[in-house]
Enzyme design. Structure first.
Site, PDB file in Angstrom:
ATOM      1  CB  SER A  79      -0.892   0.024   1.240  1.00 15.07           C
ATOM      2  OG  SER A  79      -0.124   0.327   2.402  1.00 15.07           O
ATOM      3  CG  ASP A  80       1.248   5.926  -1.312  1.00 14.68           C
ATOM      4  OD1 ASP A  80       2.247   6.044  -0.564  1.00 14.68           O
ATOM      5  OD2 ASP A  80       0.980   6.752  -2.205  1.00 14.68           O
ATOM      6  CD1 TRP A  81       5.062   5.165   4.875  1.00 14.06           C
ATOM      7  CD2 TRP A  81       4.851   3.964   3.002  1.00 14.06           C
ATOM      8  NE1 TRP A  81       6.119   4.278   4.817  1.00 14.06           N
ATOM      9  CE2 TRP A  81       6.012   3.530   3.675  1.00 14.06           C
ATOM     10  CE3 TRP A  81       4.516   3.344   1.809  1.00 14.06           C
ATOM     11  CZ2 TRP A  81       6.833   2.515   3.192  1.00 14.06           C
ATOM     12  CZ3 TRP A  81       5.326   2.333   1.316  1.00 14.06           C
ATOM     13  CH2 TRP A  81       6.474   1.932   2.005  1.00 14.06           C
ATOM     14  N   GLY A  82      -0.254   4.720   4.466  1.00 11.88           N
ATOM     15  CA  GLY A  82      -1.552   5.159   4.962  1.00 11.88           C
ATOM     16  C   GLY A  82      -2.674   4.938   3.961  1.00 11.88           C
ATOM     17  N   GLY A  83      -2.436   4.114   2.951  1.00 10.90           N
ATOM     18  CA  GLY A  83      -3.407   3.927   1.887  1.00 10.90           C
ATOM     19  C   GLY A  83      -4.395   2.799   2.105  1.00 10.90           C
TER      20      GLY A  83
END
Length: 790
Positions: A246-250
């Site tokens: 995932s993208d960071w916090g995605g």
């Protein structure tokens, strides 16, 4: 499915690690498997000590290593800052992209990093995109090929990459909550094609080790839990064998993400999402076999990363700085050079104006910021090449582009005492960065004012730009020369000096269209999307596709770039006048195109030869032309060369939404070759055939004209027209009857025939029984659909 039932791994290196991973995962508890699917903090995965599985370290890229010890941007280890993606893409040099990747891989090895988070290959839908400085191009073929080379370079050093952001991530505004709403054809032709090139059109062992899912939703589904995207397209259609992070916090719904094929949540969320996975397994909402398979796919890459890591590695910082300078110079685009103001002649007195000459903007802002090993200032590099006595400096404006009457007056005075004026301008960090989109494409007002004042006071003004994406130039007709320097990395100052002085002959070409104004761009005024929806109403037509289709003259076109020498395109040939694209399905049957060009100038240089394909009479809406191949060649003065391209089925294809696949329409195609999308002096024509062409299946909702082009379909088509009482349109012509008509009657008949034929052609089949008065029954329609339905 059990971990033992996964599809055979085609990557010969990864296959062995997958077997080891299956064995390790079989020994893990559900709790341990869930633990592995979330990061241990911001920059590493969890390990399982009892099984000898060590954590894996990741680091931001993509134009330099940003290894940090926490969530902030400070404290990263010194690393080479290479030119950002637009500058690298402007080289159109895949070999050079591979070199940059290899250097980055070496630095990652030296810092103990297993995976570099990059490259980014989202399309530049609008020049307002705040993260455009991290993305290569508006064209998927250029972006995909540059990315594939970059990935090959990094991973050739035993370090993985994370191809991002998958997918349709084109704005920063509300990026975590907005849905990119895009039709299926546009999704595949524009927004997925670059990813496909870097994943499906390379050998299995050359695939990126990981793919990063984007923050946004896609047609209402979160990218991080989009099963059609992460499993249906990425793994099943394209054969991807790495893992998805995932993208960071995605992450929104962690369990839905695991089921969809999202392996690793970053950064770690502690027990929060881990417990959700465990609870879902115990409740039967998440199959244990699915969890085991997803875990094994991740563990296989972790094992490979450790096996290929080389402790004690070092790199040559000076050599990498020199590479950064070479890349920066090759990506610089000479946009305009009237009167051959450039290169600077020996003995020229130069006025260097602008704060960016002393404090250059050389990289973007946000997660890709690099702590450089050193920074070259353009002013100092020009002094080193020209001599201190030949260079005078005036600030002109501050780092934010703000100026005053006094600063302008000082700059004009310095300029009037010199032979040539170099104005350094561009976009400060406050204008473009990760996290927000640009509000306009203008330079700071103070810079525009400064340039206009200098142009009014001096005939030889050269504007040198430092920016991550296209900018407006209201003064374009007032200055004789413009140089696009991009965000040129830590050695960008030296690269600019090399080009301005002629030590390097410029060979960069624009990887994006520079519009005259924001209103000339395809996504205006729908960019950025608001209230949770980004509507991609322009469809296929972004960048040069938009300008070409609408007949708009851009400020500078896609592929444009001048040189200090001249190239003449002299000949083109194909090895056949007809081409059966379906022969390419059997591993052969490529169409060979050869283009010849000559360096007719007085300097050695490099030229980017660009090949575009155009369908003469498309049956579906298509761009006027599309980039399909390119090559960069070096030529000495007076030398000529022949560039060879091979085209295959996909180079003539469009995405067919009825087939949910790529299809080729037989017909006449032009193959255009030249130095930019608007300068294509060479053209060859080829008749394209598709011997095994698939067509959309016929249904009762299909139209009468859909029988045409199918084996035996002409007879059925004629039958239907006769049933409608229009047999005269398909039966043999009664020449004697036509001869008795006056010219006016003949013209009226032909007009009526065209109208009647159009009416019949577009009639849905289910209407035929009623419109034919029963002469064509429902049973007959059903029979024809059965016969021709496939």
């Amino acid at each position: 499915m059990s971990t033992a039932e996964h599809a055979p791994v085609k990557n010969p290196v990864l296959a062995g690690f997958r077997r080891q991973a299956d064995a390790l995962v079989a020994q893990m508890s559900v709790e341990e498997q869930a633990l592995l699917l979330s990061g241990d903090g911001w920059w590493q995965t969890h390990g399982i000590e009892r099984l000898g599985l060590a954590p894996m370290v990741v680091s931001d890229g993509p134009h330099g290593l940003r290894k940090v010890n926490g969530p902030g941007l400070d404290g990263s280890v010194p690393a080479t800052c290479f030119p950002t993606a637009p500058g690298l893409a402007a080289t159109w040099n895949t070999a050079l992209a591979r070199e940059v990747g290899a250097a980055l891989g070496l630095e990652a090895q030296a810092s103990g990093v297993h995976i570099v988070l990059g490259p980014g290959i989202n399309m530049k839908r609008s020049p307002l995109g705040g993260r455009n400085f991290e993305y290569f191009s508006e064209d998927p073929v250029l972006a995909g090929r540059m990315a594939a080379a970059y990935i090959d370079g990094v991973q050739g050093q035993g370090v993985g990459t994370s191809l991002k952001h998958f997918a349709v991530n084109n704005q920063e505004f509300e990026r975590m909550s907005t849905s990119s709403d895009v039709d299926e054809r546009t999704l595949h032709e524009i927004y997925l094609q670059a990813f496909e090139i870097a994943i499906a059109q390379v050998p299995p062992e050359a695939q990126p080790w990981s793919v990063m899912s984007s923050y946004n939703l896609i047609n209402g589904v979160q990218a991080s839990e989009h099963r059609e995207l992460l499993t249906g397209i990425l793994r099943e259609r394209w054969g991807y064998e790495g893992f998805v992070v995932s993208d960071w916090g995605g992450i929104r719904d962690r369990v839905a993400g695991v089921i969809a094929g999202n392996h690793l949540e970053m950064p770690g969320s502690g027990a929060h999402n881990r417990q959700k996975i465990i609870d879902a397994v115990h409740a039967g909402a998440l199959d244990r076999a699915v969890l085991a398979r997803v875990t094994a796919e991740l563990v296989a890459v972790i094992l490979m990363a450790h096996a290929r890591h080389r402790p004690g590695s070092t790199f040559d910082a000076e050599a990498h700085h020199a590479l950064s300078r070479r890349v920066g110079a090759e990506g610089i685009v000479l946009l305009k050079n009237e009167g051959n103001v450039l290169p600077l002649a020996a003995g020229t007195r130069v006025a260097v104006i602008g704060d960016f000459a002393q404090a250059p903007r050389y990289q973007g802002a946000g997660s890709s910021q690099v702590n450089p090993t050193r920074v070259a200032r353009p002013h100092d590099e020009l002094v080193a090449l020209l001599g201190a006595e030949q260079v005078r400096h005036a600030r002109g404006c501050d780092e934010e582009g703000v100026t005053t009457d006094a600063l302008v007056a000082e700059a004009v005075a310095v300029a009037q005492a010199c032979d040539v004026v170099l104005v350094f301008a561009g976009l400060p960090d406050s204008y473009e960065s990760e996290g927000f989109d640009r509000r306009h494409i203008d330079l700071p007002p103070g810079q525009d004012r400064l340039i206009e004042a200098l142009a009014a006071a001096h005939p030889k003004v050269v504007v040198v730009l430092m920016n991550g994406s296209a900018v407006a130039m209201p003064w374009v007709d007032s200055v004789p020369a413009i140089v696009e320097g991009w965000l040129g990395g830590q050695a960008g100052g030296g690269a600019i000096a090399d080009v301005l002085t002629g030590r390097v002959n410029p060979s960069g070409k624009l990887s994006e269209t520079f519009p005259v104004s924001l209103q000339q761009t395809a996504a205006w005024p729908n960019f950025p999307g608001r209230d949770g929806q980004a509507w991609y109403g322009e469809g296929l037509f972004i960048g040069y596709r938009h300008h070409d289709k609408r007949g708009l003259q851009p400020l500078f076109p896609f592929g444009h770039g001048l040189s200090y020498t001249r190239y003449d395109y002299t000949a083109i040939r194909t090895d056949a006048s007809t081409f059966d694209v379906d022969a390419d399905l059997d591993g052969g049957g490529r169409l060979v195109v050869e283009a010849t060009l000559e360096n007719t100038g007085e300097r050695a240089g490099q030229e980017v030869v660009q090949l575009y394909v155009r369908e003469r009479a498309p049956h579906v809406v298509r761009p006027e032309r599309e980039l399909r191949a390119f090559a960069k060649v070096s030529l000495a003065p007076g030398a000529s060369t022949t560039v060879r391209f091979e085209l295959g089925r996909r180079d003539f294809a469009h995405y067919d939404i009825g087939l949910h696949d790529w299809a080729v329409t037989p017909g006449t195609y032009d193959i255009q070759v030249g130095g930019s999308s608007r300068e294509l002096p060479l053209c060859a024509t080829v008749e394209v055939q598709a011997s095994r062409a698939r067509r959309q299946p016929l249904t009762r909702q299909s139209m009468v004209q859909d029988f045409l082009g199918r084996p035996g379909g002409q007879a059925a088509y004629d039958e239907l027209l006769r049933a409608l009482g229009m047999g005269g349109l398909v039966d043999p012509v009664d020449e004697a009857a036509l001869a008795k008509l006056t010219p006016e009657q003949l013209a009226a008949k032909r007009k009526g025939d065209r109208g009647a034929l159009a009416f019949a052609n577009e009639m849905p089949l289910y209407k035929l029984p009623a419109m034919s008065g029963g002469r064509c029954s429902d049973a007959r329609i059903d029979a024809l659909v059965r016969v021709f339905g496939g």
